[in-house]
Design an enzyme around this catalytic site. Structure first.
Site, short mmCIF file in Angstrom:
data_model
loop_
_atom_site.label_atom_id
_atom_site.label_comp_id
_atom_site.label_asym_id
_atom_site.label_seq_id
_atom_site.Cartn_x
_atom_site.Cartn_y
_atom_site.Cartn_z
N THR A 258 59.13 25.77 28.61
CA THR A 258 58.90 24.32 28.47
C THR A 258 57.81 24.05 27.43
OG1 THR A 258 57.30 24.23 30.28
CG2 THR A 258 59.62 23.91 30.85
N CYS A 289 57.91 17.78 24.22
CA CYS A 289 58.29 16.42 24.63
C CYS A 289 58.50 15.53 23.42
CB CYS A 289 57.23 15.83 25.56
SG CYS A 289 55.55 15.80 24.86
N THR A 347 50.53 18.12 15.58
CA THR A 347 51.78 18.19 16.34
C THR A 347 52.75 19.08 15.60
OG1 THR A 347 53.65 16.95 17.24
CG2 THR A 347 52.63 16.06 15.26
N GLY A 348 53.43 19.91 16.34
CA GLY A 348 54.43 20.77 15.73
C GLY A 348 55.82 20.17 15.76
N ASN A 453 56.28 11.48 28.39
CA ASN A 453 56.14 12.86 27.92
C ASN A 453 56.08 13.87 29.07
OD1 ASN A 453 53.45 11.17 27.57
ND2 ASN A 453 52.82 13.19 28.34
#
Length: 481
Positions: A258, A289, A347-348, A453
């Site tokens: 996850t 998310c 953020t990826g 999220n």
């Protein structure tokens, strides 16, 4: 009769109809493994008021309210059919029937629309598939809630165990309490008891073994009667194939992460690329998310208009990775107090788009700001399109995608002018298009996409697990291609 009396009488009548729907929905679910939906929203285990609100919500996306008086006949028609395991959307049935001009009865129309789930066409009910949660934090406990909720038919996925490190005295009691009550997501819907002597939590009749271990290599799952299980690692400690392979212990068949996977680990966004998974793939990731929030609408826009380039700015709720008060942190800004600051971070999600949507060649950049709310985030997706359009056309397109396309479980649509982040706590969609905030100027479109999220992402994870386990049943009427 006055207007007030007439309105109240109408409400009581609709309440009565909704009450009559509940046992039908429950019986279809328990006895035939049929999940009744209304515009992609499950009606299983819902209250009278919840059923009525779900019908009313259809007005925001379809333009007019859907009444229980319209959907009840379709529900009743389903009880007369030899149905197999499936998901049946009575909202879509009612909408399609309105548009049909062939003069069929509701029973005839319903039988034809769900023919793929009846008689010789129906699929066999699956044996329960064991699931193990490795870690029991924010996502782990929400996954537990969802898995328990979906175990009502006795088929599908069955949560067998949770693996954690022992936290001290009364560890299992405290973990059960966190499952029972959540400050963001509210009370657990059901009953929870604890058997400390046997190290088990019993939730709505589901017996969940709590396994204490410091390392995956310590565990033989077959010793607990667990076999061919799907293990969901929600710790994020290992993200590459080598690390995640440690979970492939006796009794475990597949590992689902996850968090974004690294290296050659497939990053899967349900609804977009889940069908690319090879049957023999044993290790996969559900991405992040934010990736789940932006990829479905990005695909919807690319398919219709083309996308030349884009930028995503996420305004994200704070997470456990941040400090409550200023303190040392390995990241440069996440050590600053999460409840007191907006925190610029990386953020990826933008780079992860290439893994989930490789056919999109457009460059996508991204950045993120953590803000002082505990849940629900918003992604601002700024796109240069392949052709000019206008706001009304884009709104119609995204509304239709949320209603009838294969992405309807991922993309929701809201036109409420006063919507704010807390309105989306508990949303089961990967992202929700905010119609009022959408901006379009020629070939430039800016989408505002809300997403829970925590819970919305957990729903996406469960969908992937259902798919790889073979218990994701077909939906009728079939969505438009």
């Amino acid at each position: 009769m006055t207007v007030n009396e007439d309105s109240f009488t109408n409400w009581k009548h609709r309440e009565e109809i909704a009450e009559s729907m509940i046992p039908i929905i429950g019986k279809l679910h328990r006895e035939r493994d049929v999940t009744v939906l209304l515009h992609s929203r499950s009606l299983v285990n819902k209250s009278v008021v919840s059923i009525l609100k779900t019908h009313r919500f259809a007005r925001q996306i379809a333009g007019e309210e859907l009444s229980v008086t319209e959907t009840l006949p379709f529900l009743q028609a389903l009880t007369t059919l030899d149905l197999g395991p499936s998901q049946i959307d009575i909202g879509l049935l009612a909408e399609a029937y309105r548009a049909d001009d062939q003069g069929k009865s509701v029973a005839e129309f319903t039988a034809e629309a769900v023919a793929g789930a009846t008689g010789g066409n129906k699929i066999e009910r699956r044996e329960p598939r064991d699931v193990v949660l490795y870690g029991f934090g924010r996502i782990g406990r929400l996954l537990a809630r969802l898995l328990i909720e979906k175990s009502g038919s006795g088929n599908g996925l069955r949560l067998r165990a949770v693996v954690v490190r022992r936290g001290g005295e009364q560890d299992i009691v405290k973990r059960a309490s966190l499952l029972r009550r959540d400050s963001v997501h509210g009370q657990f819907q059901g009953t929870i008891t604890v058997d400390e002597a046997n190290s088990t939590i019993v939730a709505n009749g589901n017996v969940i073994k709590v396994i204490y271990a410091n390392d995956p290599a310590e565990i033989d799952y077959t010793a607990y009667g667990i076999d061919n299980a799907i293990l969901i690692d929600n710790t994020g400690k290992w993200r590459d194939r080598e690390g995640l392979s440690q979970h492939l212990r006796p009794g475990v068949d597949k590992v689902v992460l996850t968090a974004p996977g690294k290296g050659d680990v497939p990053n899967i966004v349900h609804g977009v690329n889940h069908d690319t998974l090879k049957p023999d793939e044993r290790i996969l990731s559900c991405a992040s998310c934010t990736t789940n929030a932006i990829v479905p609408p990005l695909k919807a826009m690319a398919d219709e208009y083309g996308v030349l380039r884009g930028h995503v700015e996420t305004v994200h709720s704070f997470t456990n990775d941040q400090n409550l008060l200023d303190n040392y942190h390995k990241s440069e800004r996440r050590g600053r107090s999460a409840p007191l600051n907006m925190v610029i971070t990386e953020t990826g999600a933008a780079s992860a788009v290439a893994k989930a949507l490789p056919e999109l060649k457009a460059p996508i950049t991204g950045s993120s700001i953590r803000v002082p709310v505990p849940d629900v985030s918003i992604a601002i997706l700024n796109l240069q399109l392949g052709r000019a359009t206008n706001r009304e056309e884009v709104l119609d397109h995204l509304r239709n995608v949320s209603l009838t396309s294969p992405l309807k479980r991922q993309i929701d649509f809201i036109s409420a002018p006063d919507a704010v982040s807390s309105d989306f706590i508990g949303s089961r969609h990967a992202s929700i298009v905010d119609a009022g905030a959408l901006k379009v100027d020629g070939d430039n479109a800016i989408l505002y996409l809300w997403y829970d999220n925590e819970f919305g992402y957990s729903c996406q994870v469960v969908r992937v697990v259902q798919y790889v386990s073979g218990v994701e049943y077909p939906t009728y009427p079939a969505p438009a291609a």
